[in-house]
Write a protein that holds these residues in place. Structure first.
Motif, PDB file in Angstrom:
ATOM      1  N   LEU A 115       0.829  -1.208   0.000  1.00 55.72           N
ATOM      2  CA  LEU A 115       0.000   0.000   0.000  1.00 55.72           C
ATOM      3  C   LEU A 115       0.863   1.257   0.000  1.00 55.72           C
ATOM      4  O   LEU A 115       0.489   2.284  -0.581  1.00 55.72           O
ATOM      5  CB  LEU A 115      -0.919  -0.017   1.224  1.00 55.72           C
ATOM      6  CG  LEU A 115      -1.975  -1.133   1.244  1.00 55.72           C
ATOM      7  CD1 LEU A 115      -2.744  -1.093   2.559  1.00 55.72           C
ATOM      8  CD2 LEU A 115      -2.929  -1.006   0.052  1.00 55.72           C
ATOM      9  N   HIS A 116       2.018   1.178   0.648  1.00 56.83           N
ATOM     10  CA  HIS A 116       2.993   2.282   0.649  1.00 56.83           C
ATOM     11  C   HIS A 116       3.350   2.667  -0.793  1.00 56.83           C
ATOM     12  O   HIS A 116       3.320   3.846  -1.162  1.00 56.83           O
ATOM     13  CB  HIS A 116       4.232   1.818   1.428  1.00 56.83           C
ATOM     14  CG  HIS A 116       5.396   2.739   1.372  1.00 56.83           C
ATOM     15  ND1 HIS A 116       5.894   3.368   2.480  1.00 56.83           N
ATOM     16  CD2 HIS A 116       6.194   3.129   0.333  1.00 56.83           C
ATOM     17  CE1 HIS A 116       6.939   4.110   2.141  1.00 56.83           C
ATOM     18  NE2 HIS A 116       7.145   3.971   0.832  1.00 56.83           N
ATOM     19  N   GLU A 117       3.677   1.668  -1.600  1.00 52.69           N
ATOM     20  CA  GLU A 117       4.065   1.933  -2.985  1.00 52.69           C
ATOM     21  C   GLU A 117       2.897   2.494  -3.791  1.00 52.69           C
ATOM     22  O   GLU A 117       3.059   3.433  -4.582  1.00 52.69           O
ATOM     23  CB  GLU A 117       4.594   0.655  -3.632  1.00 52.69           C
ATOM     24  CG  GLU A 117       5.902   0.166  -3.052  1.00 52.69           C
ATOM     25  CD  GLU A 117       7.015   1.187  -3.231  1.00 52.69           C
ATOM     26  OE1 GLU A 117       7.111   1.776  -4.332  1.00 52.69           O
ATOM     27  OE2 GLU A 117       7.782   1.407  -2.281  1.00 52.69           O
ATOM     28  N   LEU A 118       1.717   1.918  -3.634  1.00 51.07           N
ATOM     29  CA  LEU A 118       0.557   2.409  -4.379  1.00 51.07           C
ATOM     30  C   LEU A 118       0.209   3.838  -3.972  1.00 51.07           C
ATOM     31  O   LEU A 118      -0.257   4.632  -4.809  1.00 51.07           O
ATOM     32  CB  LEU A 118      -0.632   1.478  -4.151  1.00 51.07           C
ATOM     33  CG  LEU A 118      -0.481   0.069  -4.731  1.00 51.07           C
ATOM     34  CD1 LEU A 118      -1.695  -0.779  -4.359  1.00 51.07           C
ATOM     35  CD2 LEU A 118      -0.303   0.104  -6.247  1.00 51.07           C
ATOM     36  N   ALA A 119       0.433   4.178  -2.700  1.00 57.71           N
ATOM     37  CA  ALA A 119       0.156   5.545  -2.247  1.00 57.71           C
ATOM     38  C   ALA A 119       1.034   6.552  -2.973  1.00 57.71           C
ATOM     39  O   ALA A 119       0.584   7.649  -3.328  1.00 57.71           O
ATOM     40  CB  ALA A 119       0.367   5.648  -0.734  1.00 57.71           C
ATOM     41  N   HIS A 120       2.301   6.195  -3.200  1.00 58.18           N
ATOM     42  CA  HIS A 120       3.169   7.084  -3.989  1.00 58.18           C
ATOM     43  C   HIS A 120       2.546   7.353  -5.356  1.00 58.18           C
ATOM     44  O   HIS A 120       2.503   8.497  -5.831  1.00 58.18           O
ATOM     45  CB  HIS A 120       4.545   6.436  -4.191  1.00 58.18           C
ATOM     46  CG  HIS A 120       5.425   6.461  -2.984  1.00 58.18           C
ATOM     47  ND1 HIS A 120       5.657   7.595  -2.246  1.00 58.18           N
ATOM     48  CD2 HIS A 120       6.147   5.467  -2.393  1.00 58.18           C
ATOM     49  CE1 HIS A 120       6.486   7.310  -1.254  1.00 58.18           C
ATOM     50  NE2 HIS A 120       6.798   6.026  -1.325  1.00 58.18           N
ATOM     51  N   GLY A 121       2.064   6.299  -6.005  1.00 61.93           N
ATOM     52  CA  GLY A 121       1.499   6.463  -7.335  1.00 61.93           C
ATOM     53  C   GLY A 121       0.232   7.291  -7.342  1.00 61.93           C
ATOM     54  O   GLY A 121       0.043   8.155  -8.215  1.00 61.93           O
ATOM     55  N   VAL A 122      -0.649   7.063  -6.376  1.00 67.59           N
ATOM     56  CA  VAL A 122      -1.920   7.800  -6.335  1.00 67.59           C
ATOM     57  C   VAL A 122      -1.682   9.283  -6.072  1.00 67.59           C
ATOM     58  O   VAL A 122      -2.284  10.154  -6.724  1.00 67.59           O
ATOM     59  CB  VAL A 122      -2.848   7.195  -5.265  1.00 67.59           C
ATOM     60  CG1 VAL A 122      -4.056   8.087  -5.019  1.00 67.59           C
ATOM     61  CG2 VAL A 122      -3.307   5.805  -5.696  1.00 67.59           C
ATOM     62  N   VAL A 123      -0.802   9.603  -5.136  1.00 69.31           N
ATOM     63  CA  VAL A 123      -0.532  11.012  -4.833  1.00 69.31           C
ATOM     64  C   VAL A 123       0.180  11.682  -6.007  1.00 69.31           C
ATOM     65  O   VAL A 123      -0.110  12.837  -6.342  1.00 69.31           O
ATOM     66  CB  VAL A 123       0.285  11.138  -3.533  1.00 69.31           C
ATOM     67  CG1 VAL A 123       0.694  12.584  -3.284  1.00 69.31           C
ATOM     68  CG2 VAL A 123      -0.529  10.616  -2.358  1.00 69.31           C
ATOM     69  N   ALA A 124       1.102  10.969  -6.647  1.00 67.89           N
ATOM     70  CA  ALA A 124       1.744  11.532  -7.838  1.00 67.89           C
ATOM     71  C   ALA A 124       0.701  11.828  -8.913  1.00 67.89           C
ATOM     72  O   ALA A 124       0.741  12.878  -9.564  1.00 67.89           O
ATOM     73  CB  ALA A 124       2.803  10.573  -8.371  1.00 67.89           C
ATOM     74  N   ARG A 125      -0.247  10.906  -9.124  1.00 66.04           N
ATOM     75  CA  ARG A 125      -1.331  11.142 -10.093  1.00 66.04           C
ATOM     76  C   ARG A 125      -2.141  12.377  -9.715  1.00 66.04           C
ATOM     77  O   ARG A 125      -2.552  13.163 -10.576  1.00 66.04           O
ATOM     78  CB  ARG A 125      -2.218   9.886 -10.160  1.00 66.04           C
ATOM     79  CG  ARG A 125      -3.602  10.095 -10.762  1.00 66.04           C
ATOM     80  CD  ARG A 125      -3.558  10.595 -12.191  1.00 66.04           C
ATOM     81  NE  ARG A 125      -4.871  10.910 -12.673  1.00 66.04           N
ATOM     82  CZ  ARG A 125      -5.525  12.065 -12.460  1.00 66.04           C
ATOM     83  NH1 ARG A 125      -4.942  13.021 -11.749  1.00 66.04           N
ATOM     84  NH2 ARG A 125      -6.723  12.259 -12.946  1.00 66.04           N
ATOM     85  N   HIS A 126      -2.373  12.583  -8.430  1.00 64.89           N
ATOM     86  CA  HIS A 126      -3.123  13.745  -7.959  1.00 64.89           C
ATOM     87  C   HIS A 126      -2.458  15.048  -8.392  1.00 64.89           C
ATOM     88  O   HIS A 126      -3.139  16.045  -8.668  1.00 64.89           O
ATOM     89  CB  HIS A 126      -3.244  13.685  -6.437  1.00 64.89           C
ATOM     90  CG  HIS A 126      -3.988  14.825  -5.829  1.00 64.89           C
ATOM     91  ND1 HIS A 126      -5.360  14.965  -5.947  1.00 64.89           N
ATOM     92  CD2 HIS A 126      -3.561  15.896  -5.097  1.00 64.89           C
ATOM     93  CE1 HIS A 126      -5.749  16.051  -5.313  1.00 64.89           C
ATOM     94  NE2 HIS A 126      -4.683  16.640  -4.790  1.00 64.89           N
ATOM     95  N   PHE A 127      -1.131  15.030  -8.454  1.00 67.28           N
ATOM     96  CA  PHE A 127      -0.389  16.236  -8.828  1.00 67.28           C
ATOM     97  C   PHE A 127       0.033  16.240 -10.297  1.00 67.28           C
ATOM     98  O   PHE A 127       0.869  17.048 -10.703  1.00 67.28           O
ATOM     99  CB  PHE A 127       0.845  16.388  -7.934  1.00 67.28           C
ATOM    100  CG  PHE A 127       0.523  16.743  -6.516  1.00 67.28           C
ATOM    101  CD1 PHE A 127       0.038  17.997  -6.188  1.00 67.28           C
ATOM    102  CD2 PHE A 127       0.686  15.809  -5.499  1.00 67.28           C
ATOM    103  CE1 PHE A 127      -0.260  18.325  -4.872  1.00 67.28           C
ATOM    104  CE2 PHE A 127       0.389  16.128  -4.187  1.00 67.28           C
ATOM    105  CZ  PHE A 127      -0.090  17.388  -3.868  1.00 67.28           C
ATOM    106  N   GLY A 128      -0.526  15.329 -11.078  1.00 67.61           N
ATOM    107  CA  GLY A 128      -0.231  15.317 -12.502  1.00 67.61           C
ATOM    108  C   GLY A 128       0.841  14.347 -12.931  1.00 67.61           C
ATOM    109  O   GLY A 128       1.235  14.353 -14.094  1.00 67.61           O
ATOM    110  N   GLY A 129       1.320  13.504 -12.034  1.00 69.53           N
ATOM    111  CA  GLY A 129       2.348  12.529 -12.396  1.00 69.53           C
ATOM    112  C   GLY A 129       1.751  11.309 -13.081  1.00 69.53           C
ATOM    113  O   GLY A 129       0.532  11.107 -13.115  1.00 69.53           O
ATOM    114  N   THR A 130       2.611  10.512 -13.656  1.00 66.57           N
ATOM    115  CA  THR A 130       2.199   9.274 -14.318  1.00 66.57           C
ATOM    116  C   THR A 130       3.023   8.117 -13.762  1.00 66.57           C
ATOM    117  O   THR A 130       4.207   8.270 -13.449  1.00 66.57           O
ATOM    118  CB  THR A 130       2.389   9.349 -15.837  1.00 66.57           C
ATOM    119  OG1 THR A 130       3.769   9.644 -16.119  1.00 66.57           O
ATOM    120  CG2 THR A 130       1.522  10.426 -16.452  1.00 66.57           C
TER     121      THR A 130
END
Length: 413
Positions: free
Chosen positions: A204-219
Motif C-alpha cells: 500500500l505504501h508503494e501504491l500511495a506514492h502512485g496515487v498522490v503523484a497522479r493527484h499532482f499530474g504525475g504518471t
C-alpha cells in the motif's frame, strides 16, 4: 553555415521578422522545477518520446518555459531583459532554437528517435522483477478515482489527527509495547502473521506514492514485484516524479508512503484499545503497532534511497543532494590542504546546507552503527560473550563497505 529549409521554423534570424515568430515546445516535453547542483542551479528537460534528458541553466529554462506558441520571440526577449538585465540578440535565439529543433523538442520538428533500450537483466531465482499490470498508468487512474477523495483536507486532516493520537499512545506506553514486541518475536506463528500484514503495508505504501503523484499530474510507469531474496516487495515507478510542478507536490508524493503505513495501523490501534490487558491478541497487535511504527519512521531517515532523503532534497530544491554534499566536503578538505579551487563559488546558504548534510549523514550512519552494536551486546552478551559485539560490528563494517560511495564508484569503473 547554411540552415536547411526544414529548420527555418526554428531559426529566429533566418529571415526578416523572425522575432515575431511564436515557436512552441512540444506539449509533452517535461521541464523540472529549479534545483541546486553545486554552486549553481539547473533544470532538467526530458523528451518522453525519446527518453532522453539533459540539464539547462536558469536562463535557458526561462526562455524554454515561455515557448508556448502564443508569445513572440520579441516579447520573450523583453521579459528576459527585464528579468536578467540583459538584452537577447537574434544570434542567441538562433543557437537556442536551432538546438531545440535538432533535438526534436519544437512543434513541427521531427521527434528524436528513442534511445536504444538496454535489455533488462534476466530475472533469476535470487533477484529480479515482474510487472503485475500491463498498463500501470490506467490502473493508477482507476485507483485514484476510487480513493482520490482521501486526499482532500476534509478527510485527510482528521485521519492525521488520529495517527497523532495513535503514535502518542505508543510513546506513552512505550515500555509495555516493547515488552509485548519481545514476546511476539519469540512466537513464530503470530510473528509470521504480523510480517504478512507489514508486507501488505509496504504494498500500500508503494501504491500511495502512485496515487498522490497522479493527484499532482504525475504518471506511473510500472507496478510490479521485485525480489532480492530473502526480500520480496512491490514497487511503483512514477515516471515524471522529478518534473512535478512544485516542491510541495514532490514532497507530498515522497511522504505519501509513510503516511499510508501509519494509516494502515489505525484499525489495529482501535483493536488494541478495546481488547483486555493480557489478551494474546492484544499483545500481538501491540507488537504489530511497534514494528509498523518503526517501519514507517525508519523510512523518514534522510539517507538515500529512503523517502526521508527524497523529502529533504525536494524541500530544499537539491539535485543529488548526497553526492553533491560529498563533493562539497572533498573540495573543502582539498582547499584546507591548499589544493583545488575550494568552495568560494558556493553561496553561503548552500555551503551550510551541504556541510550540514555531509556531516550529519556521517554522524547518523556512525551513530546508528554504534547503537546497533551496543544493543546487540546488551541483549546477547550473556549468551555469546564478546562475539555479541564483534559480529555485529563486522556486519556494520561490511554493510558500509558494500553500500558506501566508494563502492558505487568502483562498480561504475
Amino acid at each position: 553555415m547554411s540552415v536547411p529549409a526544414q529548420r527555418r521554423h526554428g531559426d529566429a534570424g533566418a529571415e526578416p521578422g523572425a522575432l515575431e515568430r511564436r515557436p512552441a515546445l512540444r506539449p509533452e516535453v517535461l521541464l523540472s522545477p529549479r534545483m541546486r547542483r553545486g554552486p549553481g542551479c539547473v533544470h532538467v528537460v526530458k523528451d518522453p518520446a525519446s527518453g532522453k534528458s539533459f540539464e539547462v541553466g536558469p536562463k535557458e529554462y526561462f526562455l524554454m518555459a515561455r515557448l508556448d506558441g502564443e508569445r513572440t520571440l520579441a516579447g520573450i526577449g523583453e521579459e528576459y531583459a527585464r528579468h536578467f538585465g540583459r538584452a537577447l540578440g537574434e544570434a542567441h535565439w538562433r543557437r537556442l532554437l536551432g538546438l531545440l529543433w535538432e533535438r526534436g523538442l519544437l512543434v513541427g520538428a521531427e521527434p528524436a528517435a528513442p534511445a536504444p533500450a538496454e535489455p533488462p537483466p534476466r530475472p533469476t531465482l535470487w533477484k529480479g522483477k515482474l510487472r503485475l499490470v500491463a498498463d500501470a498508468s490506467a490502473a493508477t487512474e482507476r485507483l485514484y478515482r476510487a480513493t482520490g477523495f482521501a486526499l482532500s483536507a476534509r478527510f485527510l486532516l482528521p485521519v492525521l489527527a488520529l495517527v497523532g493520537v495513535m503514535e502518542t499512545t505508543v510513546v506513552l506506553h512505550a515500555g509495555g509495547f516493547v515488552r509485548d514486541t519481545g514476546w511476539l518475536l519469540s512466537r513464530p506463528v503470530p510473528l509470521l502473521a504480523v510480517f504478512s500484514l507489514l508486507w501488505v503495508s509496504t504494498a500500500l505504501h508503494e501504491l500511495a506514492h502512485g496515487v498522490v503523484a497522479r493527484h499532482f499530474g504525475g504518471t506511473v510507469g510500472e507496478i510490479g514485484l521485485r525480489w532480492h531474496l530473502p526480500m520480496v516487495f512491490m514497487y511503483c515507478e512514477v515516471g515524471n516524479y522529478l518534473y512535478l510542478r512544485t516542491r510541495w507536490a514532490q514532497v507530498a508524493t515522497a511522504v505519501a508512503g509513510t503516511v499510508m503505513n501509519l494509516v494502515f495501523l489505525l484499525p489495529f490501534a482501535a483493536l488494541w484499545a478495546v481488547l483486555p490487558a493480557g489478551d494474546p491478541v492484544r499483545t500481538t497487535v501491540a507488537g504489530l503497532l511497534t514494528l509498523g511504527t518503526a517501519q514507517a519512521l525508519v523510512n523518514l531517515v534522510p539517507l538515500p534511497p529512503l523517502d526521508g532523503y527524497r523529502m529533504l532534497a525536494h524541500a530544499l530544491g537539491m539535485a543529488d543532494y548526497a553526492t553533491e554534499s560529498r563533493r562539497f566536503l572533498r573540495l573543502l578538505s582539498a582547499r584546507a590542504l591548499r589544493r583545488g579551487p575550494g568552495v568560494g563559488a558556493y553561496p553561503r546558504g548552500v555551503r551550510i546546507a551541504y556541510a550540514a548534510y555531509g556531516v550529519g549523514s556521517v554522524a547518523l550512519v556512525g551513530g546508528s552503527g554504534v547503537g546497533f552494536v551496543l544493543l546487540c551486546h546488551h541483549f546477547l552478551a550473556d549468551r555469546y560473550g564478546v562475539l555479541a559485539a564483534v559480529v555485529p560490528a563486522l556486519l556494520v563494517a561490511v554493510l558500509v563497505a558494500v553500500t558506501g560511495p566508494w563502492a558505487r564508484r568502483g562498480r561504475a569503473r
